[in-house]
Scaffold this motif. Sequence first.
Motif, PDB file in Angstrom:
ATOM      1  N   LYS A   1       0.827  -1.187   0.027  1.00 47.56           N
ATOM      2  CA  LYS A   1       0.156  -0.008  -0.092  1.00 47.56           C
ATOM      3  C   LYS A   1       0.999   1.291   0.001  1.00 47.56           C
ATOM      4  N   VAL A   2       1.780   1.158   0.810  1.00 44.43           N
ATOM      5  CA  VAL A   2       2.639   2.201   0.836  1.00 44.43           C
ATOM      6  C   VAL A   2       3.329   2.704  -0.307  1.00 44.43           C
ATOM      7  N   ALA A   3       3.943   1.340  -0.913  1.00 43.83           N
ATOM      8  CA  ALA A   3       4.659   1.624  -2.120  1.00 43.83           C
ATOM      9  C   ALA A   3       3.684   2.154  -3.515  1.00 43.83           C
ATOM     10  N   ASP A   4       2.279   1.728  -3.420  1.00 40.19           N
ATOM     11  CA  ASP A   4       1.479   2.239  -4.503  1.00 40.19           C
ATOM     12  C   ASP A   4       1.206   3.786  -4.058  1.00 40.19           C
ATOM     13  N   ILE A   5       0.989   4.336  -3.187  1.00 43.75           N
ATOM     14  CA  ILE A   5       0.922   5.611  -2.775  1.00 43.75           C
ATOM     15  C   ILE A   5       2.046   6.382  -3.264  1.00 43.75           C
TER      16      ILE A   5
ATOM     17  N   GLU B   1       1.463   8.869  -6.062  1.00 44.54           N
ATOM     18  CA  GLU B   1       1.237  10.319  -5.653  1.00 44.54           C
ATOM     19  C   GLU B   1       2.397  10.912  -5.368  1.00 44.54           C
ATOM     20  N   SER B   2       3.726  10.366  -5.752  1.00 40.96           N
ATOM     21  CA  SER B   2       5.048  10.924  -5.599  1.00 40.96           C
ATOM     22  C   SER B   2       5.182  11.521  -4.232  1.00 40.96           C
ATOM     23  N   ARG B   3       4.696  11.026  -3.279  1.00 36.14           N
ATOM     24  CA  ARG B   3       4.938  11.613  -1.834  1.00 36.14           C
ATOM     25  C   ARG B   3       5.441  10.713  -0.699  1.00 36.14           C
ATOM     26  N   HIS B   4       5.906  11.108   0.426  1.00 39.93           N
ATOM     27  CA  HIS B   4       6.080  10.446   1.561  1.00 39.93           C
ATOM     28  C   HIS B   4       5.116  10.229   2.372  1.00 39.93           C
ATOM     29  N   VAL B   5       4.914   8.801   2.916  1.00 41.87           N
ATOM     30  CA  VAL B   5       3.882   8.475   3.707  1.00 41.87           C
ATOM     31  C   VAL B   5       4.385   8.850   5.263  1.00 41.87           C
ATOM     32  N   ALA B   6       3.877   9.641   5.900  1.00 35.90           N
ATOM     33  CA  ALA B   6       4.045   9.878   7.183  1.00 35.90           C
ATOM     34  C   ALA B   6       3.826   8.836   8.190  1.00 35.90           C
ATOM     35  N   ARG B   7       4.125   8.855   9.253  1.00 39.96           N
ATOM     36  CA  ARG B   7       4.265   7.882  10.282  1.00 39.96           C
ATOM     37  C   ARG B   7       2.545   7.489  10.547  1.00 39.96           C
ATOM     38  N   LYS B   8       2.027   8.487  10.817  1.00 42.56           N
ATOM     39  CA  LYS B   8       0.696   8.500  11.451  1.00 42.56           C
ATOM     40  C   LYS B   8      -0.213   7.798  10.063  1.00 42.56           C
ATOM     41  N   GLU B   9      -0.093   8.130   9.153  1.00 48.29           N
ATOM     42  CA  GLU B   9      -0.888   7.603   7.930  1.00 48.29           C
ATOM     43  C   GLU B   9      -0.574   6.345   7.756  1.00 48.29           C
ATOM     44  N   LYS B  10       0.757   6.002   7.988  1.00 44.10           N
ATOM     45  CA  LYS B  10       1.203   4.606   7.940  1.00 44.10           C
ATOM     46  C   LYS B  10       0.487   3.680   8.769  1.00 44.10           C
ATOM     47  N   GLN B  11       0.276   4.221  10.236  1.00 47.14           N
ATOM     48  CA  GLN B  11      -0.625   3.445  11.007  1.00 47.14           C
ATOM     49  C   GLN B  11      -1.938   3.202  10.682  1.00 47.14           C
TER      50      GLN B  11
ATOM     51  N   GLU C   1      -6.233  -0.529   8.277  1.00 45.15           N
ATOM     52  CA  GLU C   1      -6.942  -0.787   7.296  1.00 45.15           C
ATOM     53  C   GLU C   1      -6.490  -2.311   6.718  1.00 45.15           C
ATOM     54  N   VAL C   2      -5.372  -2.624   6.735  1.00 42.69           N
ATOM     55  CA  VAL C   2      -4.888  -3.687   6.282  1.00 42.69           C
ATOM     56  C   VAL C   2      -5.499  -5.062   7.187  1.00 42.69           C
ATOM     57  N   ILE C   3      -5.213  -4.537   8.517  1.00 42.28           N
ATOM     58  CA  ILE C   3      -5.923  -5.556   9.534  1.00 42.28           C
ATOM     59  C   ILE C   3      -7.405  -5.808   9.232  1.00 42.28           C
ATOM     60  N   PHE C   4      -7.885  -4.796   9.294  1.00 41.86           N
ATOM     61  CA  PHE C   4      -9.617  -4.916   9.112  1.00 41.86           C
ATOM     62  C   PHE C   4      -9.743  -5.717   7.653  1.00 41.86           C
ATOM     63  N   SER C   5      -9.042  -5.484   6.648  1.00 43.96           N
ATOM     64  CA  SER C   5      -9.446  -5.943   5.601  1.00 43.96           C
ATOM     65  C   SER C   5      -9.223  -7.665   5.554  1.00 43.96           C
TER      66      SER C   5
END
Length: 304
Positions: free
Chosen positions: A86-90, A94-104, A109-113
């Motif tokens: 998911k992080v790699a797709d973003i 979107e060509s941006r960094h994924v912050a720690r809070k967003e990563k959590q 979401e991953v666990i829920f799915s």
Amino acid sequence: MWFKNLRLYRFTQPVDFDHESLNDALAQQPFRPCGSLDPMRYGWVPPLGRHGQEWVHSANGYHMICAKRQEKILPAAVINEHLEEKVADIKAQESRHVARKEKQDLKDEVIFSLLPKAFSKSSLDFAYIAPREGLIVVNAASAKKAEELLSALREALGSLSLIPVAPNTIPTQAMTHWLLHGDLPDDFTLGEECELRGGKDGRVVRFKNQDLSADEVLNHLNAGMYVNRLALTWKDAIHCIVDDQLAIKRVKFEDRILEQADEGNPETAAETFDADFVVMTTELSAFIGAMMQAFGGEDTSWQG
């Protein structure tokens, strides 16, 4: 059903337990399997399993109870693999960094799915209530697991005042003295296993299948180490490991004790369970009393 671990808890207030009221209380909070999105479920089941319908099995003045824990198994490696995708797709889209809070948040979401697809793992936790002794004995290797059962029992009953049983003599001091001087309490003999701790570097030394009176062991004690875990045998009938918190682990009953339960020739699963329960609680009642006496009696300072 024969307990392999003993964690002892003392009622701090008088409690009038009877089979019927306890059975009714536990029946209100039965175990229900995990739903597709439940990470864990905990509830009460009949101690006899599919061979019984009562939520409490009572015999000889003791009450056996059983809780069931079911949890979804989601290996960390699987979660991390999906999260990294998911992080790699973003990053790619979107060509941006994924912050720690967003990563959590993405991890949640991953666990829920993944929960609906996860396997379930179940385990049973047994305990028995000894009203005459004012104790609850939990078959749990860890304090956390014991507290989970006691918390569920407290919720079912509305209130439950308990404290872990504590001896007058600090277990590590008593066990170190026994091993160093070889003067064990009556009816107790040394096993062949111990764990030593201490020293300036805080090291840990473990011995297994070892004569604990050997110089190799005593030299560590004379150097300032102390006994943290010790193998003991009581009356050549019960073998166990006792630790620094007075948790009794790896309990093993001699065959002659186990065979006592067969003397009445039980024919059904319920009769077998009942016979085992009576013999086990009778032996453990005497064993627990002897163990507390060996450690200088029970600390009752909580009574004020």
